[in-house]
Design a protein around this motif. Structure first.
Motif, PDB file in Angstrom:
ATOM      1  N   GLU A  80      60.186  64.267  77.652  1.00 20.36           N
ATOM      2  CA  GLU A  80      58.886  64.262  77.002  1.00 20.36           C
ATOM      3  C   GLU A  80      58.641  62.856  76.471  1.00 20.36           C
ATOM      4  N   ALA A  81      57.381  62.477  76.443  1.00 12.20           N
ATOM      5  CA  ALA A  81      57.031  61.123  76.007  1.00 12.20           C
ATOM      6  C   ALA A  81      55.635  61.143  75.390  1.00 12.20           C
ATOM      7  N   TRP A  82      55.285  60.033  74.779  1.00 10.47           N
ATOM      8  CA  TRP A  82      53.934  59.824  74.280  1.00 10.47           C
ATOM      9  C   TRP A  82      53.293  58.764  75.149  1.00 10.47           C
ATOM     10  N   GLY A  83      52.041  58.936  75.437  1.00 12.65           N
ATOM     11  CA  GLY A  83      51.303  57.951  76.219  1.00 12.65           C
ATOM     12  C   GLY A  83      49.882  57.843  75.710  1.00 12.65           C
ATOM     13  N   LEU A  84      49.107  57.070  76.435  1.00 16.13           N
ATOM     14  CA  LEU A  84      47.697  56.887  76.107  1.00 16.13           C
ATOM     15  C   LEU A  84      46.843  57.468  77.218  1.00 16.13           C
ATOM     16  N   PRO A  85      45.660  57.967  76.876  1.00 22.64           N
ATOM     17  CA  PRO A  85      44.756  58.401  77.935  1.00 22.64           C
ATOM     18  C   PRO A  85      44.332  57.182  78.763  1.00 22.64           C
ATOM     19  N   PRO A  86      43.963  57.390  80.016  1.00 13.40           N
ATOM     20  CA  PRO A  86      43.629  56.252  80.893  1.00 13.40           C
ATOM     21  C   PRO A  86      42.612  55.283  80.298  1.00 13.40           C
ATOM     22  N   GLU A  87      41.620  55.794  79.583  1.00 12.65           N
ATOM     23  CA  GLU A  87      40.579  54.903  79.032  1.00 12.65           C
ATOM     24  C   GLU A  87      41.092  54.036  77.876  1.00 12.65           C
ATOM     25  N   LYS A  88      42.279  54.329  77.342  1.00 10.67           N
ATOM     26  CA  LYS A  88      42.858  53.528  76.246  1.00 10.67           C
ATOM     27  C   LYS A  88      44.051  52.690  76.713  1.00 10.67           C
ATOM     28  N   ALA A  89      44.512  52.886  77.934  1.00 18.15           N
ATOM     29  CA  ALA A  89      45.721  52.214  78.423  1.00 18.15           C
ATOM     30  C   ALA A  89      45.621  50.692  78.344  1.00 18.15           C
ATOM     31  N   ASN A  90      44.455  50.133  78.597  1.00 11.77           N
ATOM     32  CA  ASN A  90      44.315  48.671  78.556  1.00 11.77           C
ATOM     33  C   ASN A  90      44.349  48.132  77.126  1.00 11.77           C
ATOM     34  N   LYS A  91      44.286  49.002  76.133  1.00  9.29           N
ATOM     35  CA  LYS A  91      44.358  48.598  74.721  1.00  9.29           C
ATOM     36  C   LYS A  91      45.746  48.871  74.125  1.00  9.29           C
ATOM     37  N   TYR A  92      46.725  49.054  74.985  1.00 14.25           N
ATOM     38  CA  TYR A  92      48.094  49.395  74.592  1.00 14.25           C
ATOM     39  C   TYR A  92      48.631  48.469  73.495  1.00 14.25           C
ATOM     40  N   GLN A  93      48.581  47.162  73.729  1.00 14.18           N
ATOM     41  CA  GLN A  93      49.153  46.200  72.775  1.00 14.18           C
ATOM     42  C   GLN A  93      48.434  46.255  71.434  1.00 14.18           C
ATOM     43  N   ALA A  94      47.121  46.314  71.432  1.00 16.20           N
ATOM     44  CA  ALA A  94      46.355  46.377  70.182  1.00 16.20           C
ATOM     45  C   ALA A  94      46.674  47.661  69.416  1.00 16.20           C
ATOM     46  N   ILE A  95      46.833  48.760  70.126  1.00 24.66           N
ATOM     47  CA  ILE A  95      47.173  50.037  69.472  1.00 24.66           C
ATOM     48  C   ILE A  95      48.565  49.953  68.854  1.00 24.66           C
ATOM     49  N   LEU A  96      49.513  49.356  69.565  1.00 22.60           N
ATOM     50  CA  LEU A  96      50.861  49.160  68.997  1.00 22.60           C
ATOM     51  C   LEU A  96      50.814  48.311  67.735  1.00 22.60           C
ATOM     52  N   GLU A  97      50.054  47.223  67.774  1.00 22.60           N
ATOM     53  CA  GLU A  97      49.957  46.337  66.611  1.00 22.60           C
ATOM     54  C   GLU A  97      49.311  47.056  65.419  1.00 22.60           C
ATOM     55  N   GLN A  98      48.284  47.856  65.679  1.00 23.71           N
ATOM     56  CA  GLN A  98      47.586  48.526  64.587  1.00 23.71           C
ATOM     57  C   GLN A  98      48.366  49.709  64.012  1.00 23.71           C
ATOM     58  N   TYR A  99      49.009  50.516  64.876  1.00 25.05           N
ATOM     59  CA  TYR A  99      49.634  51.765  64.414  1.00 25.05           C
ATOM     60  C   TYR A  99      51.160  51.728  64.407  1.00 25.05           C
ATOM     61  N   SER A 101      53.243  52.372  66.723  1.00 27.65           N
ATOM     62  CA  SER A 101      53.766  53.100  67.877  1.00 27.65           C
ATOM     63  C   SER A 101      52.624  53.895  68.501  1.00 27.65           C
ATOM     64  N   ILE A 102      52.815  54.281  69.739  1.00 29.40           N
ATOM     65  CA  ILE A 102      51.816  55.126  70.401  1.00 29.40           C
ATOM     66  C   ILE A 102      51.743  56.478  69.694  1.00 29.40           C
ATOM     67  N   GLU A 103      52.896  57.032  69.352  1.00 34.27           N
ATOM     68  CA  GLU A 103      52.961  58.347  68.708  1.00 34.27           C
ATOM     69  C   GLU A 103      52.165  58.397  67.402  1.00 34.27           C
ATOM     70  N   ALA A 104      52.183  57.301  66.647  1.00 32.87           N
ATOM     71  CA  ALA A 104      51.488  57.265  65.354  1.00 32.87           C
ATOM     72  C   ALA A 104      49.980  57.057  65.496  1.00 32.87           C
ATOM     73  N   SER A 105      49.521  56.710  66.669  1.00 33.58           N
ATOM     74  CA  SER A 105      48.090  56.455  66.867  1.00 33.58           C
ATOM     75  C   SER A 105      47.335  57.766  67.067  1.00 33.58           C
ATOM     76  N   PRO A 106      46.049  57.771  66.771  1.00 33.67           N
ATOM     77  CA  PRO A 106      45.257  58.982  67.004  1.00 33.67           C
ATOM     78  C   PRO A 106      44.957  59.212  68.497  1.00 33.67           C
ATOM     79  N   PHE A 107      45.350  58.277  69.331  1.00 37.73           N
ATOM     80  CA  PHE A 107      45.070  58.370  70.767  1.00 37.73           C
ATOM     81  C   PHE A 107      46.241  58.942  71.563  1.00 37.73           C
ATOM     82  N   ALA A 108      47.364  59.213  70.894  1.00 34.25           N
ATOM     83  CA  ALA A 108      48.580  59.653  71.582  1.00 34.25           C
ATOM     84  C   ALA A 108      48.343  60.928  72.384  1.00 34.25           C
ATOM     85  N   VAL A 109      48.910  60.939  73.575  1.00 35.18           N
ATOM     86  CA  VAL A 109      48.850  62.095  74.465  1.00 35.18           C
ATOM     87  C   VAL A 109      50.290  62.511  74.741  1.00 35.18           C
TER      88      VAL A 109
END
Length: 174
Positions: A80-99, A101-109
């Motif tokens: 099992e893993a956490w990922g981003l929806p396709p429309e947010k994948a290109n913002k991966y680095q910015a989401i990591l910097e802001q939150y 981790s992916i898991e801590a972001s509201p966009f986690a899938v």
């Protein structure tokens, strides 16, 4: 996109289905590697550690040893893993910097991640985990769509031992 060779597919399809059955029964999928020989039709298992850094270090070494012992020609991992929806994948680095981790972001899938390493290449797929019916505990996932990668050299990869040389010359076929 090149299809997984039939000999491997026959061995991993029941493992994918077993993962689905576990999730649908409300169980968790523990990270696991299946180490096998398509020629001998054998599969061994290695439970992977989820401790920080361990999956790429200790667990990878355990899988390599098991693959060597079993003269494996494939390694199939499910986790099992956490990922981003396709429309947010290109913002991966910015989401990591802001939150952080992916898991801590509201966009986690929530995903199930699959990887099949063979000597012909590596096939990787992710399937989104969704609720099963109205249950909050039971989940399921759709059919994973595997993509072929000719090489994989980073992270949890290069797990197979080199092919065993035969005593009948170089092994080249004419």
């Amino acid at each position: 996109m090149s299809a997984i060779p039939e000999a491997y597919w026959e061995m991993i399809a029941p493992l994918i289905e077993r993962g689905r059955v576990l999730l649908e029964a409300g169980e968790s999928l523990h990270p696991i590697a299946f180490v096998g020989s398509s020629e001998k039709r054998t599969i061994g298992t290695v439970v992977l550690s989820t401790a920080a850094g361990d999956v790429q270090d200790t667990s990878a070494e355990q899988v390599r040893r098991a693959a060597y012992r079993l003269d494996a020609d494939f390694v199939f991992t499910i986790m099992e893993a956490w990922g981003l929806p396709p429309e947010k994948a290109n913002k991966y680095q910015a989401i990591l910097e802001q939150y952080g981790s992916i898991e801590a972001s509201p966009f986690a899938v929530d995903l199930v991640s699959f990887a099949l390493e063979t000597r012909q290449g590596s096939w990787v797929a992710q399937a989104e985990v969704k609720p099963k019916g109205i249950s909050k505990r039971k989940k399921t996932f759709g059919e994973p769509r595997f993509r072929l990668f000719a090489e994989s050299a980073e992270g949890f990869a290069a797990l197979l031992p080199p092919p065993v040389a035969t005593s009948q010359g170089s092994g080249a076929l004419h």
